[in-house]
Motif scaffolding. Structure first.
Motif, PDB file in Angstrom:
ATOM      1  N   TYR A  73       0.369   8.306  -9.321  1.00  0.00           N
ATOM      2  CA  TYR A  73       0.967   7.771  -8.141  1.00  0.00           C
ATOM      3  C   TYR A  73       1.932   8.948  -7.670  1.00  0.00           C
ATOM      4  CZ  TYR A  73      -2.113   3.775  -7.661  1.00  0.00           C
ATOM      5  OH  TYR A  73      -3.204   2.864  -7.653  1.00  0.00           O
ATOM      6  N   TYR A  74       1.917   9.147  -6.343  1.00  0.00           N
ATOM      7  CA  TYR A  74       2.862  10.073  -5.724  1.00  0.00           C
ATOM      8  C   TYR A  74       3.179   9.539  -4.143  1.00  0.00           C
ATOM      9  CZ  TYR A  74       2.250  13.302  -9.492  1.00  0.00           C
ATOM     10  OH  TYR A  74       2.292  13.832 -10.564  1.00  0.00           O
ATOM     11  N   ARG A  75       4.469   9.671  -3.676  1.00  0.00           N
ATOM     12  CA  ARG A  75       4.623   9.411  -2.518  1.00  0.00           C
ATOM     13  C   ARG A  75       5.919  10.151  -1.659  1.00  0.00           C
ATOM     14  NH1 ARG A  75       7.791   3.938  -4.548  1.00  0.00           N
ATOM     15  NH2 ARG A  75       9.737   5.222  -5.368  1.00  0.00           N
ATOM     16  N   LEU A  76       6.231   9.969  -0.772  1.00  0.00           N
ATOM     17  CA  LEU A  76       7.227  10.696   0.116  1.00  0.00           C
ATOM     18  C   LEU A  76       8.560  10.013  -0.243  1.00  0.00           C
ATOM     19  CD1 LEU A  76       5.828  11.543   3.399  1.00  0.00           C
ATOM     20  CD2 LEU A  76       5.930  13.190   1.449  1.00  0.00           C
ATOM     21  N   ARG A  77       9.510  10.791  -0.575  1.00  0.00           N
ATOM     22  CA  ARG A  77      10.927  10.481  -0.812  1.00  0.00           C
ATOM     23  C   ARG A  77      11.638   9.883   0.500  1.00  0.00           C
ATOM     24  NH1 ARG A  77      12.834  12.768  -5.699  1.00  0.00           N
ATOM     25  NH2 ARG A  77      11.737  14.743  -6.127  1.00  0.00           N
ATOM     26  N   LYS A  78      12.148   8.533   0.214  1.00  0.00           N
ATOM     27  CA  LYS A  78      12.553   7.958   1.250  1.00  0.00           C
ATOM     28  C   LYS A  78      14.002   8.232   1.947  1.00  0.00           C
ATOM     29  CE  LYS A  78      11.164   3.399  -0.462  1.00  0.00           C
ATOM     30  NZ  LYS A  78      11.695   2.194  -0.923  1.00  0.00           N
ATOM     31  N   HIS A  79      14.464   8.992   1.214  1.00  0.00           N
ATOM     32  CA  HIS A  79      15.891   9.550   1.833  1.00  0.00           C
ATOM     33  C   HIS A  79      16.109  10.958   1.657  1.00  0.00           C
ATOM     34  CE1 HIS A  79      17.377   5.467   1.744  1.00  0.00           C
ATOM     35  NE2 HIS A  79      16.916   5.274   0.329  1.00  0.00           N
ATOM     36  N   CYS A  80      14.905  11.617   2.040  1.00  0.00           N
ATOM     37  CA  CYS A  80      14.905  13.144   2.078  1.00  0.00           C
ATOM     38  C   CYS A  80      14.458  13.575   3.535  1.00  0.00           C
ATOM     39  CB  CYS A  80      13.746  13.363   1.205  1.00  0.00           C
ATOM     40  SG  CYS A  80      13.498  15.279   1.287  1.00  0.00           S
ATOM     41  N   GLU A  81      15.379  14.173   4.044  1.00  0.00           N
ATOM     42  CA  GLU A  81      15.251  14.813   5.499  1.00  0.00           C
ATOM     43  C   GLU A  81      13.837  15.559   5.635  1.00  0.00           C
ATOM     44  OE1 GLU A  81      16.038  15.298   9.267  1.00  0.00           O
ATOM     45  OE2 GLU A  81      17.470  14.251   7.986  1.00  0.00           O
ATOM     46  N   ALA A  82      13.410  16.204   4.853  1.00  0.00           N
ATOM     47  CA  ALA A  82      12.126  16.906   4.935  1.00  0.00           C
ATOM     48  C   ALA A  82      10.909  15.942   5.162  1.00  0.00           C
ATOM     49  CB  ALA A  82      11.899  17.769   3.816  1.00  0.00           C
ATOM     50  N   SER A  83      11.055  14.686   4.315  1.00  0.00           N
ATOM     51  CA  SER A  83       9.707  13.835   4.378  1.00  0.00           C
ATOM     52  C   SER A  83      10.000  12.940   5.867  1.00  0.00           C
ATOM     53  CB  SER A  83       9.908  12.709   3.078  1.00  0.00           C
ATOM     54  OG  SER A  83      11.123  12.317   2.869  1.00  0.00           O
ATOM     55  N   ARG A  84      11.260  12.645   6.127  1.00  0.00           N
ATOM     56  CA  ARG A  84      11.335  12.258   7.637  1.00  0.00           C
ATOM     57  C   ARG A  84      10.740  13.111   8.781  1.00  0.00           C
ATOM     58  NH1 ARG A  84      17.356  11.059   7.037  1.00  0.00           N
ATOM     59  NH2 ARG A  84      17.246   9.793   5.017  1.00  0.00           N
ATOM     60  N   GLN A  85      11.053  14.222   8.671  1.00  0.00           N
ATOM     61  CA  GLN A  85      10.451  15.300   9.462  1.00  0.00           C
ATOM     62  C   GLN A  85       8.822  15.229   9.268  1.00  0.00           C
ATOM     63  OE1 GLN A  85      12.318  16.662  11.691  1.00  0.00           O
ATOM     64  NE2 GLN A  85      10.512  17.675  12.709  1.00  0.00           N
ATOM     65  N   LEU A  86       8.496  15.285   8.416  1.00  0.00           N
ATOM     66  CA  LEU A  86       6.888  15.342   8.179  1.00  0.00           C
ATOM     67  C   LEU A  86       6.408  14.016   8.764  1.00  0.00           C
ATOM     68  CD1 LEU A  86       6.462  16.482   4.594  1.00  0.00           C
ATOM     69  CD2 LEU A  86       5.434  17.519   6.439  1.00  0.00           C
ATOM     70  N   MET A  87       7.078  12.878   8.520  1.00  0.00           N
ATOM     71  CA  MET A  87       6.576  11.717   9.166  1.00  0.00           C
ATOM     72  C   MET A  87       6.359  11.673  10.582  1.00  0.00           C
ATOM     73  SD  MET A  87       8.455   8.689   6.815  1.00  0.00           S
ATOM     74  CE  MET A  87       8.451   8.659   5.057  1.00  0.00           C
ATOM     75  N   LEU A  88       7.713  12.148  11.088  1.00  0.00           N
ATOM     76  CA  LEU A  88       7.558  12.467  12.605  1.00  0.00           C
ATOM     77  C   LEU A  88       6.778  13.319  13.298  1.00  0.00           C
ATOM     78  CD1 LEU A  88      11.675  12.582  13.304  1.00  0.00           C
ATOM     79  CD2 LEU A  88       9.924  10.752  14.082  1.00  0.00           C
ATOM     80  N   GLN A  89       6.593  14.502  12.320  1.00  0.00           N
ATOM     81  CA  GLN A  89       5.315  15.337  12.808  1.00  0.00           C
ATOM     82  C   GLN A  89       4.047  15.033  12.951  1.00  0.00           C
ATOM     83  OE1 GLN A  89       5.616  18.847  10.390  1.00  0.00           O
ATOM     84  NE2 GLN A  89       3.412  19.604  11.328  1.00  0.00           N
ATOM     85  N   PHE A  90       3.556  14.375  11.703  1.00  0.00           N
ATOM     86  CA  PHE A  90       2.216  13.482  11.712  1.00  0.00           C
ATOM     87  C   PHE A  90       1.942  12.679  12.664  1.00  0.00           C
ATOM     88  CE2 PHE A  90       2.208  16.081   7.845  1.00  0.00           C
ATOM     89  CZ  PHE A  90       1.288  16.683   7.800  1.00  0.00           C
ATOM     90  N   LYS A  91       2.988  11.657  12.766  1.00  0.00           N
ATOM     91  CA  LYS A  91       2.735  10.631  13.675  1.00  0.00           C
ATOM     92  C   LYS A  91       2.804  10.987  15.160  1.00  0.00           C
ATOM     93  CE  LYS A  91       4.395   7.111  10.343  1.00  0.00           C
ATOM     94  NZ  LYS A  91       5.013   5.994  10.313  1.00  0.00           N
ATOM     95  N   GLU A  92       3.449  11.783  15.812  1.00  0.00           N
ATOM     96  CA  GLU A  92       3.479  12.617  16.784  1.00  0.00           C
ATOM     97  C   GLU A  92       2.180  12.991  16.921  1.00  0.00           C
ATOM     98  OE1 GLU A  92       6.625  15.194  17.558  1.00  0.00           O
ATOM     99  OE2 GLU A  92       8.040  13.531  17.558  1.00  0.00           O
ATOM    100  N   ASP A  93       1.498  14.086  16.070  1.00  0.00           N
ATOM    101  CA  ASP A  93       0.137  14.641  16.000  1.00  0.00           C
ATOM    102  C   ASP A  93      -0.863  13.654  16.485  1.00  0.00           C
ATOM    103  OD1 ASP A  93       1.538  17.043  16.112  1.00  0.00           O
ATOM    104  OD2 ASP A  93       0.706  17.613  13.942  1.00  0.00           O
ATOM    105  N   GLU A  94      -0.848  12.361  15.768  1.00  0.00           N
ATOM    106  CA  GLU A  94      -1.743  11.152  15.817  1.00  0.00           C
ATOM    107  C   GLU A  94      -1.648  10.550  17.259  1.00  0.00           C
ATOM    108  OE1 GLU A  94      -1.722   7.415  13.939  1.00  0.00           O
ATOM    109  OE2 GLU A  94      -3.010   8.676  12.403  1.00  0.00           O
ATOM    110  N   GLU A  95      -0.368  10.559  17.918  1.00  0.00           N
ATOM    111  CA  GLU A  95      -0.499   9.890  19.160  1.00  0.00           C
ATOM    112  C   GLU A  95      -0.906  10.430  19.983  1.00  0.00           C
ATOM    113  OE1 GLU A  95       3.720   8.878  19.367  1.00  0.00           O
ATOM    114  OE2 GLU A  95       3.607   7.091  17.923  1.00  0.00           O
ATOM    115  N   SER A  96      -0.778  12.201  19.733  1.00  0.00           N
ATOM    116  CA  SER A  96      -0.998  13.139  21.010  1.00  0.00           C
ATOM    117  C   SER A  96      -2.583  13.121  21.023  1.00  0.00           C
ATOM    118  CB  SER A  96      -0.365  14.295  20.708  1.00  0.00           C
ATOM    119  OG  SER A  96      -1.009  14.762  19.722  1.00  0.00           O
ATOM    120  N   GLU A  97      -3.322  12.620  19.988  1.00  0.00           N
ATOM    121  CA  GLU A  97      -5.029  12.980  19.855  1.00  0.00           C
ATOM    122  C   GLU A  97      -5.282  11.799  20.509  1.00  0.00           C
ATOM    123  OE1 GLU A  97      -5.952  13.339  15.779  1.00  0.00           O
ATOM    124  OE2 GLU A  97      -5.421  15.510  15.702  1.00  0.00           O
TER     125      GLU A  97
END
Length: 97
Positions: A73-97
């Protein structure tokens, strides 16, 4: 093609949450997203790529991906800036669709 796999893996992990996903589940989703009638893929190749990618990324402490402690099992790190940025990027992409 590998770039598409990487993006799909990150997208899946963003929506997986804190529990994460199994390598098998990730590989199946990447295979289904990338396979087509005109460019057929071999599932074993996709699985090996996903497994290697996740292992390499989880080995680095600065990577946004971590192993959960549960086998496979793998997941994104909670306290990593890069993973926070990924979450924002993909959620914004989904909302725009």
């Amino acid at each position: 093609m590998a770039l598409n796999y990487d993006t799909e893996i990150y997208r899946l992990l963003v929506f997986a949450g804190a529990r994460g996903l199994r390598v098998k589940t990730i590989a199946r989703a990447v295979f289904n997203a990338s396979n087509s009638f005109f460019a057929p893929l071999d599932y074993d190749d996709v699985y090996e790529y996903c497994r290697g990618f996740l292992r390499r990324k989880a080995a680095s402490a600065s990577s946004p991906i971590e192993h959960t402690g549960v086998r496979g099992y793998y997941r994104l790190r909670k306290h990593c800036e890069a993973s926070r940025q990924l979450m924002l990027q993909f959620k914004e992409d989904e909302e725009s669709e």
